[in-house]
Write a protein that holds these residues in place. Structure first.
Motif, mmCIF file in Angstrom:
data_model
loop_
_atom_site.group_PDB
_atom_site.id
_atom_site.type_symbol
_atom_site.label_atom_id
_atom_site.label_comp_id
_atom_site.label_asym_id
_atom_site.label_seq_id
_atom_site.Cartn_x
_atom_site.Cartn_y
_atom_site.Cartn_z
ATOM 1 N N THR A 1 -120.338 -11.384 130.703
ATOM 2 C CA THR A 1 -120.720 -12.800 130.620
ATOM 3 C C THR A 1 -120.718 -13.436 132.003
ATOM 4 O O THR A 1 -121.620 -14.213 132.354
ATOM 5 C CB THR A 1 -119.757 -13.558 129.692
ATOM 6 O OG1 THR A 1 -119.789 -12.954 128.392
ATOM 7 C CG2 THR A 1 -120.137 -15.018 129.587
ATOM 8 N N GLY A 2 -119.715 -13.115 132.797
ATOM 9 C CA GLY A 2 -119.667 -13.650 134.153
ATOM 10 C C GLY A 2 -120.810 -13.137 135.011
ATOM 11 O O GLY A 2 -121.406 -13.892 135.786
ATOM 12 N N GLN B 1 -128.190 -15.454 136.472
ATOM 13 C CA GLN B 1 -129.093 -16.506 135.997
ATOM 14 C C GLN B 1 -129.031 -17.779 136.839
ATOM 15 O O GLN B 1 -129.921 -18.614 136.758
ATOM 16 C CB GLN B 1 -128.777 -16.824 134.543
ATOM 17 C CG GLN B 1 -129.087 -15.675 133.596
ATOM 18 C CD GLN B 1 -128.527 -15.906 132.203
ATOM 19 O OE1 GLN B 1 -128.001 -16.979 131.915
ATOM 20 N NE2 GLN B 1 -128.629 -14.883 131.354
ATOM 21 N N ASN B 2 -127.984 -17.920 137.643
ATOM 22 C CA ASN B 2 -127.861 -19.100 138.491
ATOM 23 C C ASN B 2 -128.009 -18.772 139.973
ATOM 24 O O ASN B 2 -127.573 -19.535 140.829
ATOM 25 C CB ASN B 2 -126.506 -19.771 138.250
ATOM 26 C CG ASN B 2 -126.431 -20.433 136.882
ATOM 27 O OD1 ASN B 2 -126.893 -21.549 136.689
ATOM 28 N ND2 ASN B 2 -125.842 -19.721 135.922
ATOM 29 N N THR C 1 -136.087 -16.181 133.994
ATOM 30 C CA THR C 1 -135.312 -15.223 134.783
ATOM 31 C C THR C 1 -136.243 -14.440 135.694
ATOM 32 O O THR C 1 -136.404 -13.225 135.589
ATOM 33 C CB THR C 1 -134.509 -14.266 133.882
ATOM 34 O OG1 THR C 1 -133.855 -15.020 132.860
ATOM 35 C CG2 THR C 1 -133.442 -13.534 134.688
ATOM 36 N N GLN D 1 -132.371 -19.046 136.149
ATOM 37 C CA GLN D 1 -132.583 -19.067 134.709
ATOM 38 C C GLN D 1 -133.850 -19.842 134.364
ATOM 39 O O GLN D 1 -134.257 -20.751 135.046
ATOM 40 C CB GLN D 1 -131.387 -19.708 134.003
ATOM 41 C CG GLN D 1 -131.425 -19.554 132.494
ATOM 42 C CD GLN D 1 -130.146 -20.029 131.844
ATOM 43 O OE1 GLN D 1 -129.292 -20.588 132.516
ATOM 44 N NE2 GLN D 1 -130.012 -19.801 130.551
ATOM 45 N N ALA E 1 -123.766 -12.172 133.942
ATOM 46 C CA ALA E 1 -125.006 -12.802 133.479
ATOM 47 C C ALA E 1 -125.133 -14.218 134.039
ATOM 48 O O ALA E 1 -126.207 -14.636 134.484
ATOM 49 C CB ALA E 1 -125.039 -12.823 131.957
ATOM 50 N N THR E 2 -124.038 -14.961 134.025
ATOM 51 C CA THR E 2 -124.068 -16.317 134.577
ATOM 52 C C THR E 2 -124.384 -16.295 136.067
ATOM 53 O O THR E 2 -125.160 -17.130 136.568
ATOM 54 C CB THR E 2 -122.710 -17.005 134.345
ATOM 55 O OG1 THR E 2 -122.430 -17.031 132.942
ATOM 56 C CG2 THR E 2 -122.710 -18.421 134.886
ATOM 57 N N ALA E 3 -123.800 -15.338 136.806
ATOM 58 C CA ALA E 3 -124.055 -15.249 138.241
ATOM 59 C C ALA E 3 -125.507 -14.906 138.539
ATOM 60 O O ALA E 3 -126.109 -15.453 139.472
ATOM 61 C CB ALA E 3 -123.133 -14.205 138.861
#
Length: 429
Positions: free
Chosen positions: A364-365, A371-372, A402, A399, A367-369
């Protein structure tokens, strides 16, 4: 009845006093050299050596809490990735070559990075100081060599600090020095084991008492009450008779054993339960944890642990303990390896490994990194020890769709929903 009168009546001992300083000359049953006075009462019964054990690094490590703290913290700091970097217009870049090999791979020909740093931190968390000599050549940093802090002395020559080790002198610019805490003079240091010696003494004493108590079959020291026999030989025979009775009962697992008529056995001191030995030993774990500012959960003390506060203790461990010691070593290495005026090169630990979490949290971390536009896919793959893919995976993404950063506003040519025309523009059949 005074102690003096009791022994005079039962043993025929003579007592004399002088009028000037009231000195007494007495003869005891067991040891004629020990006077039986109030201040020497315990010595009469052979208890004059009741002292707490002397604390050294070696016997302090026999306390499980000290062993756990030193081993856990030294291994954790040794396992952190440590790299050399150089500032550039594109940001920090890892330095390759001999310097990276010395810092990240093997500081010298005899030790790899983990072994060297584990030894280094063990010296800090036991004696209170870690030392290493920097071997330099005209080409640069050649190696880092351990220096035994117990065989190294420090002195000031003018305003410079000089280290004396193995018959040689080393300037402070060539010695990596991380003390646990410096004394006001700036040379000597405080060590955690020496400063926590009282707490460690109690832990050692409880270890010894517990082992002796259970080695004796759980029978505490006993006092013999009754008409004591006169003379050392008679007293020795009485003690031997009682001991044989106790040993025979233990061997046969019998709860009752006989003693001579007219006598009574009384336990001396408290048993472990009445002395709250379990609670006291648990408190010593907390005391030793305070010495290192280490959350108790990392010393296997889960008394007050819950699912939520264990995770918070984990964060506390990284932020307020490991991060501080990592910074201490980084600052010392940056100063001694690159000099005071250096601003382009530095060494740094990577603390991300301690905060990786479980698989789902990590993904999850990541993916967040991605996408941002914080990390590229290839950077994430390298963190998981996966090979780089190159191409678009080397670029930052944002994001939305993507897509690579900078292409998110590009609009593709719209396609009609019901386009039945052929390529030449005529209507398809």
């Amino acid at each position: 009845m005074a102690i003096k009168d009791w022994f005079t009546r039962h043993n025929g001992s003579q007592s004399t006093e002088t009028s000037s300083d009231a000195m007494e000359t007495r003869q005891t049953i067991e040891n004629p050299t020990v006077p039986v006075s109030a201040e020497n009462f315990f010595a009469y019964f052979g208890l004059n050596n009741v002292t707490l054990p002397h604390v050294t690094v070696d016997n302090a490590l026999r306390v499980p809490a000290v062993w756990a703290a030193v081993a856990f913290m030294s291994r954790t700091l040794a396992a952190l990735p440590l790299h050399a970097y150089r500032d550039s217009k594109k940001g920090p870049q890892k330095i390759s070559g001999k310097l990276e090999a010395v810092i990240h791979d093997s500081p010298n020909d005899e030790m790899d990075s983990f072994k060297f740093r584990q030894w280094f931190w063990q010296q800090v968390f036991t004696g209170g100081r870690g030392l290493a000599w920097i071997e330099r050549t005209p080409q640069g940093i050649e190696a880092l060599w351990p220096m035994d802090p117990t065989k190294t002395t420090l002195k000031r020559v003018g305003m410079k600090v000089v280290y004396q080790f193995d018959g040689k002198e080393y300037p402070s610019a060539d010695v990596i020095d991380v003390p646990f805490m410096l004394r006001p003079c700036g040379l000597r240091h405080y060590g955690p084991i020496s400063m926590a010696s009282k707490a460690i003494q109690l832990a050692l004493a409880m270890n010894d008492y517990g082992s002796n108590f259970f080695a004796g079959g759980g029978v505490p020291p006993l006092a013999l009450e009754g008409p004591l026999p006169a003379g050392p030989e008679a007293m020795a025979r009485a003690k031997a008779d009682i001991k044989r009775s106790v040993d025979a009962a233990k061997e046969k697992n019998e709860p009752v054993f006989p003693i001579p008529a007219g006598y009574k056995l009384t336990p001396v001191g408290l048993d472990p339960a009445k002395g709250q030995m379990i609670e006291a030993r648990r408190f010593q774990v907390e005391e030793i944890a305070r010495t290192y500012q280490l959350p108790p959960v990392f010393m296997q003390d889960l008394t007050r642990a819950t699912f939520s506060n264990v995770e918070q203790q984990d964060l506390h461990f990284v932020k307020h303990l490991i991060g501080q010691w990592a910074e201490a070593l980084e600052g010392e290495m940056n100063l001694k390896l690159f000099g005071r005026g250096n601003s382009g090169r530095y060494v740094e630990h990577n603390l991300d490994g301690l905060l990786r979490g479980d698989f789902m949290s990590r993904m999850t971390g990541y993916a967040t990194a991605i996408q941002n536009a914080i990390r590229t896919p290839d950077e994430v793959r390298s963190l998981e020890n996966l090979p780089a893919q190159g191409g678009e995976a080397e670029k930052l993404h944002i994001q939305g769709a993507t897509v690579p950063l900078g292409m998110q506003n590009t609009t593709a040519k719209p396609v009609p929903a019901n386009d039945n025309k052929q390529d030449n523009g005529t209507q398809a059949a």
